[in-house]
Scaffold this motif. Structure first.
Motif, PDB file in Angstrom:
ATOM      1  N   ARG A  89      -2.859  17.425 -10.886  1.00  0.00           N
ATOM      2  CA  ARG A  89      -3.114  18.751 -10.323  1.00  0.00           C
ATOM      3  C   ARG A  89      -2.479  19.837 -11.188  1.00  0.00           C
ATOM      4  NH1 ARG A  89      -0.984  17.856  -5.742  1.00  0.00           N
ATOM      5  NH2 ARG A  89      -2.808  16.772  -4.925  1.00  0.00           N
ATOM      6  N   LYS A  90      -1.298  19.547 -11.713  1.00  0.00           N
ATOM      7  CA  LYS A  90      -0.617  20.506 -12.573  1.00  0.00           C
ATOM      8  C   LYS A  90      -1.392  20.766 -13.863  1.00  0.00           C
ATOM      9  CE  LYS A  90       4.148  19.557 -11.102  1.00  0.00           C
ATOM     10  NZ  LYS A  90       5.483  19.046 -11.539  1.00  0.00           N
ATOM     11  N   SER A  91      -2.106  19.754 -14.327  1.00  0.00           N
ATOM     12  CA  SER A  91      -2.840  19.894 -15.593  1.00  0.00           C
ATOM     13  C   SER A  91      -4.238  20.464 -15.386  1.00  0.00           C
ATOM     14  CB  SER A  91      -2.943  18.532 -16.290  1.00  0.00           C
ATOM     15  OG  SER A  91      -3.748  17.650 -15.536  1.00  0.00           O
ATOM     16  N   MET A  92      -4.627  20.718 -14.121  1.00  0.00           N
ATOM     17  CA  MET A  92      -5.987  21.178 -13.844  1.00  0.00           C
ATOM     18  C   MET A  92      -6.023  22.575 -13.230  1.00  0.00           C
ATOM     19  SD  MET A  92      -7.597  17.626 -12.356  1.00  0.00           S
ATOM     20  CE  MET A  92      -9.213  18.352 -12.081  1.00  0.00           C
ATOM     21  N   GLY A  93      -4.865  23.199 -13.038  1.00  0.00           N
ATOM     22  CA  GLY A  93      -4.846  24.527 -12.455  1.00  0.00           C
ATOM     23  C   GLY A  93      -5.191  25.597 -13.483  1.00  0.00           C
ATOM     24  N   MET A 149       0.823  -1.205   0.000  1.00  0.00           N
ATOM     25  CA  MET A 149       0.000   0.000   0.000  1.00  0.00           C
ATOM     26  C   MET A 149       0.858   1.256   0.000  1.00  0.00           C
ATOM     27  SD  MET A 149      -3.017  -0.942  -0.451  1.00  0.00           S
ATOM     28  CE  MET A 149      -3.750   0.695  -0.285  1.00  0.00           C
ATOM     29  N   ALA A 150       2.061   1.187   0.597  1.00  0.00           N
ATOM     30  CA  ALA A 150       2.964   2.340   0.549  1.00  0.00           C
ATOM     31  C   ALA A 150       3.382   2.606  -0.900  1.00  0.00           C
ATOM     32  CB  ALA A 150       4.189   2.082   1.417  1.00  0.00           C
ATOM     33  N   SER A 151       3.699   1.545  -1.633  1.00  0.00           N
ATOM     34  CA  SER A 151       4.078   1.702  -3.041  1.00  0.00           C
ATOM     35  C   SER A 151       2.913   2.245  -3.858  1.00  0.00           C
ATOM     36  CB  SER A 151       4.532   0.358  -3.615  1.00  0.00           C
ATOM     37  OG  SER A 151       5.682  -0.125  -2.946  1.00  0.00           O
ATOM     38  N   TYR A 152       1.722   1.708  -3.587  1.00  0.00           N
ATOM     39  CA  TYR A 152       0.545   2.168  -4.325  1.00  0.00           C
ATOM     40  C   TYR A 152       0.244   3.630  -4.013  1.00  0.00           C
ATOM     41  CZ  TYR A 152      -4.308   2.658  -5.785  1.00  0.00           C
ATOM     42  OH  TYR A 152      -5.470   3.095  -6.363  1.00  0.00           O
ATOM     43  N   ASN A 153       0.338   4.016  -2.756  1.00  0.00           N
ATOM     44  CA  ASN A 153       0.045   5.396  -2.369  1.00  0.00           C
ATOM     45  C   ASN A 153       1.073   6.369  -2.941  1.00  0.00           C
ATOM     46  OD1 ASN A 153      -2.315   4.845  -0.915  1.00  0.00           O
ATOM     47  ND2 ASN A 153      -1.178   4.358   0.949  1.00  0.00           N
ATOM     48  N   THR A 154       2.334   5.923  -3.049  1.00  0.00           N
ATOM     49  CA  THR A 154       3.350   6.765  -3.678  1.00  0.00           C
ATOM     50  C   THR A 154       3.011   6.994  -5.143  1.00  0.00           C
ATOM     51  OG1 THR A 154       5.081   5.967  -2.176  1.00  0.00           O
ATOM     52  CG2 THR A 154       5.804   6.935  -4.259  1.00  0.00           C
ATOM     53  N   LEU A 155       2.647   5.922  -5.830  1.00  0.00           N
ATOM     54  CA  LEU A 155       2.243   6.024  -7.234  1.00  0.00           C
ATOM     55  C   LEU A 155       1.028   6.951  -7.367  1.00  0.00           C
ATOM     56  CD1 LEU A 155       1.894   3.025  -9.674  1.00  0.00           C
ATOM     57  CD2 LEU A 155       0.073   4.706  -9.481  1.00  0.00           C
ATOM     58  N   LYS A 156       0.058   6.768  -6.484  1.00  0.00           N
ATOM     59  CA  LYS A 156      -1.162   7.572  -6.522  1.00  0.00           C
ATOM     60  C   LYS A 156      -0.862   9.050  -6.277  1.00  0.00           C
ATOM     61  CE  LYS A 156      -5.752   7.735  -4.377  1.00  0.00           C
ATOM     62  NZ  LYS A 156      -6.629   7.122  -3.348  1.00  0.00           N
ATOM     63  N   THR A 157       0.037   9.323  -5.321  1.00  0.00           N
ATOM     64  CA  THR A 157       0.402  10.712  -5.013  1.00  0.00           C
ATOM     65  C   THR A 157       1.109  11.369  -6.186  1.00  0.00           C
ATOM     66  OG1 THR A 157       0.603  10.218  -2.649  1.00  0.00           O
ATOM     67  CG2 THR A 157       1.715  12.190  -3.448  1.00  0.00           C
ATOM     68  N   ASN A 158       2.045  10.638  -6.806  1.00  0.00           N
ATOM     69  CA  ASN A 158       2.765  11.190  -7.958  1.00  0.00           C
ATOM     70  C   ASN A 158       1.794  11.500  -9.100  1.00  0.00           C
ATOM     71  OD1 ASN A 158       5.188  10.936  -6.605  1.00  0.00           O
ATOM     72  ND2 ASN A 158       5.707   8.967  -7.525  1.00  0.00           N
ATOM     73  N   LEU A 159       0.852  10.620  -9.313  1.00  0.00           N
ATOM     74  CA  LEU A 159      -0.132  10.839 -10.375  1.00  0.00           C
ATOM     75  C   LEU A 159      -1.024  12.031 -10.048  1.00  0.00           C
ATOM     76  CD1 LEU A 159      -1.426   9.933 -12.995  1.00  0.00           C
ATOM     77  CD2 LEU A 159      -2.825   8.324 -11.695  1.00  0.00           C
ATOM     78  N   LEU A 161      -4.078  29.131 -15.776  1.00  0.00           N
ATOM     79  CA  LEU A 161      -2.978  29.369 -16.710  1.00  0.00           C
ATOM     80  C   LEU A 161      -1.706  29.822 -16.017  1.00  0.00           C
ATOM     81  CD1 LEU A 161      -4.935  31.123 -19.610  1.00  0.00           C
ATOM     82  CD2 LEU A 161      -3.951  28.817 -19.614  1.00  0.00           C
ATOM     83  N   PHE A 162      -1.817  30.309 -14.790  1.00  0.00           N
ATOM     84  CA  PHE A 162      -0.632  30.759 -14.057  1.00  0.00           C
ATOM     85  C   PHE A 162       0.174  29.591 -13.498  1.00  0.00           C
ATOM     86  CE2 PHE A 162      -3.430  34.421 -13.953  1.00  0.00           C
ATOM     87  CZ  PHE A 162      -2.574  35.482 -14.193  1.00  0.00           C
ATOM     88  N   THR A 163      -0.518  28.457 -13.195  1.00  0.00           N
ATOM     89  CA  THR A 163       0.158  27.371 -12.488  1.00  0.00           C
ATOM     90  C   THR A 163       0.197  26.047 -13.236  1.00  0.00           C
ATOM     91  OG1 THR A 163      -1.925  26.784 -11.385  1.00  0.00           O
ATOM     92  CG2 THR A 163      -0.466  28.351 -10.250  1.00  0.00           C
ATOM     93  N   ARG A 164      -0.728  25.805 -14.136  1.00  0.00           N
ATOM     94  CA  ARG A 164      -0.836  24.486 -14.756  1.00  0.00           C
ATOM     95  C   ARG A 164       0.300  24.243 -15.740  1.00  0.00           C
ATOM     96  NH1 ARG A 164      -5.477  23.169 -18.664  1.00  0.00           N
ATOM     97  NH2 ARG A 164      -3.890  21.640 -19.237  1.00  0.00           N
ATOM     98  N   THR A 165       0.546  22.967 -15.996  1.00  0.00           N
ATOM     99  CA  THR A 165       1.535  22.624 -17.011  1.00  0.00           C
ATOM    100  C   THR A 165       0.983  22.986 -18.387  1.00  0.00           C
ATOM    101  OG1 THR A 165       2.861  20.838 -17.945  1.00  0.00           O
ATOM    102  CG2 THR A 165       0.654  20.256 -17.224  1.00  0.00           C
ATOM    103  N   LEU A 166       1.880  23.382 -19.278  1.00  0.00           N
ATOM    104  CA  LEU A 166       1.461  23.824 -20.599  1.00  0.00           C
ATOM    105  C   LEU A 166       1.789  22.815 -21.684  1.00  0.00           C
ATOM    106  CD1 LEU A 166       2.593  27.568 -20.380  1.00  0.00           C
ATOM    107  CD2 LEU A 166       0.349  26.597 -19.869  1.00  0.00           C
ATOM    108  N   SER A 167       2.330  21.680 -21.286  1.00  0.00           N
ATOM    109  CA  SER A 167       2.777  20.705 -22.282  1.00  0.00           C
ATOM    110  C   SER A 167       1.633  20.150 -23.114  1.00  0.00           C
ATOM    111  CB  SER A 167       3.532  19.562 -21.595  1.00  0.00           C
ATOM    112  OG  SER A 167       2.695  18.897 -20.676  1.00  0.00           O
ATOM    113  N   ASP A 168       0.409  20.137 -22.568  1.00  0.00           N
ATOM    114  CA  ASP A 168      -0.738  19.623 -23.310  1.00  0.00           C
ATOM    115  C   ASP A 168      -1.504  20.736 -24.021  1.00  0.00           C
ATOM    116  OD1 ASP A 168      -1.531  20.750 -20.931  1.00  0.00           O
ATOM    117  OD2 ASP A 168      -3.212  19.377 -20.617  1.00  0.00           O
TER     118      ASP A 168
END
Length: 439
Positions: free
Chosen positions: A164-168, A149-159, A170-177
């Motif tokens: 979160r970066k793709s949902m902010g 569960m620690a491994s799964y939660n780490t994966l979940k947190t990274n995702l 225009l000031f904060t979100r990633t622009l790669s998409d």
């Protein structure tokens, strides 16, 4: 999950008649469904060791219950969008291997059809060894659960961080998409394309003034490439040497230059990372969509036996429930592990209950070992009346049990045993019985 009570009474003729009387009363009044709870004849050992085991089993019981609750919660967490199917995955099917034809035994059926697993927990071994085997098994499951569960939660947190970066805004979100190669002037020694966030109410002002904010701005080089609720993202191309001056003038006009430099390799890496994390997370559970057919059929290799005290509508001995897996495999490794080990932990927990009933009954009723354990499944809203019936039927054991304990203490020439047991008898609202809620 249903509620169960485990009780025991001495196995002499008088108390067996009391058990039958209890069964008759509870059946006629529809208070509970009662089943004999079969416990093997264990090696008793010394009464001192039983006293120690009684305390150890109490702690192990609480630990096992806590563990299976955590595992059930983990199943719910892993399944996420398929939480409604979580209950279907919380079974007690003996941890059958993945490629074997799987029995689906629900938890209630397993408890009411309980049989001691002689292969896993040999009854001929000393009780201390049996308890140690169960304890080690549960400890290993807990260790593995924490790690997985620690491994799964780490994966979940990274995702979640990437999402979160793709949902902010225009000031904060990633622009790669959002951006593409065509939006920029690339590989130029003199020119550079900047990204500027402009408030919606200032679009007209931007179009009129961006070319004059600084010298060396390329005319008609701006383009709107994205918008959100607050504003838009515009491109503008200028000479590199006036970047600082342009940023200053833009800020004075409430235009924000977003620091971003187009890098195809970085964009590709970010997209691949998002795709990998999504794939890894999905593969951990796959929503358990090995489609299971409804219905049941006889499975000859696994028969569950039950010795009913009453209720003719219950399954007869030798019957079993089974649901076959349809073609295809869809379970991820984490969900599969949780299902198998939840089953293992639950089965171990019920074996602990059986051990507790045995130990407490010997300490309460004395030697030689002779008692009958019964599993009661109270009907809804009938627990108070059921307790009254038990109090009435077994009231005669209140003094007998105490006298038996004193007799055992005398015969063992160990007054400490009688003192300890009389100070820690089960609840006295059901005299003479070992009573406790199972689930």
């Amino acid at each position: 999950m249903s509620e169960f009570w485990l009780i025991s009474a001495p196995g002499d003729k008088e108390n067996l008649q009391a058990l039958e009387r209890m069964n008759t009363v509870t059946s006629k009044s529809n208070l509970s469904y009662n089943t004999k709870f079969m416990i093997p004849d264990f090696k008793v050992g010394t009464l001192d060791s039983l006293v120690g085991l009684s305390d150890e089993l109490g702690k192990l019981d609480a630990f096992a219950e806590s563990l299976i609750r955590r595992m059930a919660q983990s199943v719910v967490e892993v399944m996420e969008d398929a939480k409604g199917m979580a209950q279907e995955n919380l079974l007690a099917n003996g941890g059958l291997k993945e490629k074997m034809k799987c029995l689906k035994i629900d938890l209630t059926s397993f408890v009411t059809h309980f049989e001691w697993d002689m292969a896993k927990y040999p009854a001929k071994q000393p009780l201390v060894s049996v308890v140690d085997t169960v304890a080690k098994q549960l400890a290993q499951i807990e260790t593995d659960l924490k790690s997985r569960m620690a491994s799964y939660n780490t994966l979940k947190t990274n995702l979640e961080n990437l999402e979160r970066k793709s949902m902010g805004n225009l000031f904060t979100r990633t622009l790669s998409d959002i951006v593409s190669k065509e939006d920029f002037v690339l590989d130029s020694e003199y020119l550079i394309t900047l990204l500027v966030i402009v408030p919606k109410q200032s679009y007209t002002q931007w179009q009129k003034t961006y070319e004059s904010l600084s010298d060396m701005v390329v005319p008609r080089s701006t383009k709107l490439i994205a918008e959100d609720n607050e504003g838009g993202l515009f491109t503008v191309t200028l000479f590199r040497k006036v970047i600082d001056d342009f940023k200053t003038k833009a800020k004075e006009n409430k235009f924000t230059v977003r620091e971003y430099y187009y890098d195809e390799k970085e964009i590709k890496r970010e997209r691949e990372e998002m795709s990998r994390l999504l794939s890894d997370k999905k593969q951990q559970y796959q929503t358990s969509c090995v489609a299971l057919k409804k219905g049941s059929s006889t499975f000859r290799d696994h028969k569950v036996k039950v010795t009913p005290l009453g209720s003719p509508d219950r399954p007869a001995a030798g019957q079993s429930d089974r649901e076959r897996e349809s073609e295809g495999e869809g379970e991820g490794p984490l969900l599969r592990w949780l299902k198998v080990n939840f089953s293992e932990a639950f089965i171990a927990w019920i074996h602990i209950k059986a051990l507790r009933v045995f130990v407490e009954s010997v300490l309460r009723y004395g030697l030689p070992v002779n008692f009958q354990a019964v599993l009661l499944q109270p009907k809804k809203s009938s627990t108070k009346r059921l307790r009254e019936v038990l109090n009435s039927v077994f009231r005669h054991l209140d003094q007998v049990a105490a006298a038996s304990i004193l007799d055992v203490g005398t015969r063992s020439r160990n007054s400490r045993v009688s003192t300890v047991r009389s100070a820690s008898l089960p609840r006295r609202d059901c005299p003479g019985t070992v009573l406790g809620r199972l689930l």
